[in-house]
Motif scaffolding. Structure first.
Motif, PDB file in Angstrom:
ATOM      1  N   GLY A 115      -6.078   7.344  13.797  1.00 22.21           N
ATOM      2  CA  GLY A 115      -6.202   6.346  12.735  1.00 22.21           C
ATOM      3  C   GLY A 115      -5.983   6.991  11.376  1.00 22.21           C
ATOM      4  N   ILE A 116      -5.545   6.210  10.401  1.00 18.16           N
ATOM      5  CA  ILE A 116      -5.378   6.762   9.056  1.00 18.16           C
ATOM      6  C   ILE A 116      -6.687   6.619   8.289  1.00 18.16           C
ATOM      7  CG2 ILE A 116      -2.916   6.241   9.040  1.00 18.16           C
ATOM      8  CD1 ILE A 116      -3.585   3.977   7.012  1.00 18.16           C
TER       9      ILE A 116
ATOM     10  N   VAL B  54      -6.398  -1.343   5.252  1.00 18.42           N
ATOM     11  CA  VAL B  54      -5.408  -2.075   6.045  1.00 18.42           C
ATOM     12  C   VAL B  54      -6.066  -3.253   6.751  1.00 18.42           C
ATOM     13  CG1 VAL B  54      -3.875  -1.932   8.052  1.00 18.42           C
ATOM     14  CG2 VAL B  54      -3.851  -0.120   6.330  1.00 18.42           C
ATOM     15  N   ARG B  55      -7.264  -3.011   7.294  1.00 23.02           N
ATOM     16  CA  ARG B  55      -7.936  -4.084   8.035  1.00 23.02           C
ATOM     17  C   ARG B  55      -8.189  -5.293   7.139  1.00 23.02           C
ATOM     18  NH1 ARG B  55     -12.231  -2.137  12.259  1.00 23.02           N
ATOM     19  NH2 ARG B  55     -10.407  -0.826  12.578  1.00 23.02           N
TER      20      ARG B  55
ATOM     21  N   ARG C 138       0.845  -1.202   0.000  1.00 21.83           N
ATOM     22  CA  ARG C 138       0.000   0.000   0.000  1.00 21.83           C
ATOM     23  C   ARG C 138       0.883   1.255   0.000  1.00 21.83           C
ATOM     24  NH1 ARG C 138      -2.276   3.482   3.612  1.00 21.83           N
ATOM     25  NH2 ARG C 138      -4.166   4.544   2.885  1.00 21.83           N
ATOM     26  N   ASN C 139       1.919   1.246   0.793  1.00 28.50           N
ATOM     27  CA  ASN C 139       2.828   2.395   0.829  1.00 28.50           C
ATOM     28  C   ASN C 139       3.579   2.571  -0.488  1.00 28.50           C
ATOM     29  OD1 ASN C 139       2.281   3.151   3.542  1.00 28.50           O
ATOM     30  ND2 ASN C 139       3.532   1.420   4.234  1.00 28.50           N
ATOM     31  N   LEU C 140       3.986   1.445  -1.076  1.00 27.42           N
ATOM     32  CA  LEU C 140       4.697   1.520  -2.360  1.00 27.42           C
ATOM     33  C   LEU C 140       3.790   2.124  -3.428  1.00 27.42           C
ATOM     34  CD1 LEU C 140       6.538  -1.951  -2.417  1.00 27.42           C
ATOM     35  CD2 LEU C 140       7.547   0.292  -1.957  1.00 27.42           C
TER      36      LEU C 140
ATOM     37  N   SER D   9      -2.674  -3.458  16.933  1.00 26.40           N
ATOM     38  CA  SER D   9      -2.699  -2.006  16.870  1.00 26.40           C
ATOM     39  C   SER D   9      -2.692  -1.527  15.418  1.00 26.40           C
ATOM     40  CB  SER D   9      -1.501  -1.445  17.635  1.00 26.40           C
ATOM     41  OG  SER D   9      -1.494  -0.049  17.584  1.00 26.40           O
ATOM     42  N   VAL D  10      -1.890  -2.171  14.606  1.00 28.66           N
ATOM     43  CA  VAL D  10      -1.840  -1.796  13.181  1.00 28.66           C
ATOM     44  C   VAL D  10      -3.183  -2.087  12.529  1.00 28.66           C
ATOM     45  CG1 VAL D  10      -0.692  -2.195  10.974  1.00 28.66           C
ATOM     46  CG2 VAL D  10       0.631  -2.307  13.094  1.00 28.66           C
ATOM     47  N   ARG D  11      -3.756  -3.221  12.888  1.00 30.04           N
ATOM     48  CA  ARG D  11      -5.038  -3.607  12.314  1.00 30.04           C
ATOM     49  C   ARG D  11      -6.099  -2.566  12.641  1.00 30.04           C
ATOM     50  NH1 ARG D  11      -9.579  -6.154  14.106  1.00 30.04           N
ATOM     51  NH2 ARG D  11     -10.688  -7.288  12.477  1.00 30.04           N
TER      52      ARG D  11
END
Ligand code: SF4
Ligand code: SF4
Lengths: 279, 187
Positions: free
Chosen positions: B167-168, B174-175, A61-63, B122-124
């Motif tokens: 959160g972004i 991401v999830r 996603r970042n790339l 946390s990232v999730r």
């Protein structure tokens, strides 16, 4: 020069002084940094170590965000740098992706001859007399197939950078030894022992401080440093960019280094008296 | 250090096939010991990296998956960098760790596993790591509530711990990465 910038999670929290000094330095060197909009965590060691597929997807996603921008991407955190490069390489091997940009490591960029020249020409306050052990850690170097680091067993980038500021970069034994940052929460006993070895090696070489470009190393070596013997003060760990700002930046602004867990005031005072003596 | 039987009679071919499927090959190992000589955590390991490689070549799954080594490996990449036979030993450690998790068996180092899980949760949730929340979750999981309080306070005073998560926008994207059978999914 205009670059995309991926700070990564550490630089928004525990290593915020790294982020601040990078932005300040970029302004001093006429580098325009454009933070990658809405970047996500690279997954760091935890994803890499326990779920490769997730690690790759997080980086992809970042790339993609960086690909849309098209500019070279500056990634100062060693773990982020490693994750993004590993994902990029695995996509390239699978022939599903052709990057339009480079993933840049800060020290590798700034230690190129043209930048070193520019830096030494702009030094306002030479750091002469400061004795430093340059500490590289792991993930910006290893494995070279991922990082493309040139001298991965005996790197010179940080040494060249601090030398261009007039400081002494000492030869020492633990430049690239791991500090076990990824274990520091769960097994602090191991971290304390590894950090102890690293700091002792720096002392043996005669260092007053360490300097690094890895936010996990900086946090771990400052927070897990065992108390030395009586006449052995704790060694602060600077980010290379903090020292660059100190030497190149506005000399009227006083640097406090208040974010450091190990107070570098004494080291700074020694530097001041050294330079006062030489005038 | 235990003394693993060399050339045991039984071994898991399944393990070897999966290893191959993961793009890893340990068959060229000639036990030179370079990987183990440079390993920073060697003193804490129940199996040295070179023993892990050898046991793997012999398909000794149970012993490997029960080892502390696979959790104490700090993923420093020194072994992988120095192996003269281009064996990705650090990659092997990742592979074995993932296998323990896929099988749902107990990790030999619970705290290490709990840390990784808390980090990924946390990232999730936020799309980025939120250190305070992540450390709280880790402490809750391990019951290790009181270690590092002083350190936490010192970091807090220096503005190094953000108290509110941010959160972004793309956190749903991401999830989704976690729901496709990934390890970071809720447990
Ligand atoms: S360095 Fe490579 S060949 Fe040597 S023992 Fe380790 S895995 Fe085997
Ligand atoms: S990657 Fe793991 S096994 Fe290899 S040298 Fe580093 S800590 Fe040891």
């Amino acid at each position: 020069m205009k670059l995309s910038y991926y700070p990564g999670c550490s630089l928004t929290g525990s290593a915020r002084e790294y982020d601040q000094s990078i932005r300040e330095l970029a302004a001093l060197l006429d580098i325009e940094l454009v933070e990658l909009a809405d970047w996500n965590c690279c997954g760091a060691s935890s994803a890499h170590m326990t779920d490769h597929k997730l690690a790759t997807e997080l980086s992809v996603r970042n790339l993609e965000l960086a690909q849309d921008e098209g500019r070279d991407l500056l990634v100062p955190c060693a773990a982020c740098f490693h994750s993004l490069r590993a994902a990029s390489l695995s996509l390239q091997t699978a022939k599903t992706y052709t990057p339009k940009f480079e993933i840049l490591h800060l020290t590798t960029l700034l230690s190129r001859p043209e930048w070193l020249q520019k830096i030494s020409a702009r030094v306002l306050r030479p750091l002469s007399g400061l004795r430093l052990a340059c500490y590289y850690g792991c993930l910006s170097l290893r494995p070279p197939a991922v990082t493309a680091a040139a001298d991965y067993e005996n790197p010179r980038g940080l040494d060249l950078l601090v030398e261009s500021l007039g400081a002494a970069a000492l030869p020492w034994s633990h430049k690239t030894e791991c500090c076990s940052g990824s274990l520091t929460m769960a097994r602090p006993d191991i971290a304390i022992s590894l950090v102890g070895d690293i700091v002792q090696a720096a002392r043996r070489a005669g260092a007053q401080a360490l300097v690094t470009d890895c936010p996990m190393c900086q946090a771990n070596v400052e927070s897990r440093q065992p108390a030395g013997a009586e006449k052995e003060p704790a060694l602060p760990v600077f980010f290379a960019t903090e020292l660059l700002c100190l030497a190149l930046g506005d000399q009227k602004k006083k640097k406090s280094f208040r974010e450091h867990l190990i107070d570098p005031t004494k080291v700074m005072a020694a530097l001041d008296s050294e330079n006062a003596g030489s005038h | 250090m235990s003394d693993p039987a060399i050339s045991p009679a039984q071994g898991s071919s399944r393990l070897l096939m999966d290893l191959h499927g993961a793009g890893l090959d340990v068959s060229a190992c000639y036990q030179c010991g370079r990987c183990s000589a440079g390993c920073p955590v060697a003193a804490y390991l129940d199996l040295l990296p070179m023993q892990v490689v050898r046991l793997l070549a012999y398909g000794q799954e149970d012993q490997l998956l029960a080892s502390h080594t696979i959790w104490l490996c700090a993923s420093c990449q020194t072994c992988t960098t120095r192996c003269p036979n281009e064996i990705d030993i650090a990659g092997v450690m990742d592979f074995l760790r993932q296998r323990v998790q896929a099988q749902g068996t107990k990790p030999a180092e619970k705290r290490v596993a709990a840390f990784h899980r808390s980090f990924l949760r946390s990232v999730r949730r936020w799309g980025r790591t939120f250190e305070v929340g992540m450390l709280g979750a880790y402490k809750f999981r391990t019951g290790d509530l009181f270690s590092d309080l002083k350190l936490g306070w010192a970091m807090m005073k220096r503005g190094k711990l953000r108290l509110l998560p941010r959160g972004i926008r793309g956190r749903r994207q991401v999830r989704k990465m976690f729901t496709k059978g990934g390890r970071g999914k809720p447990t």
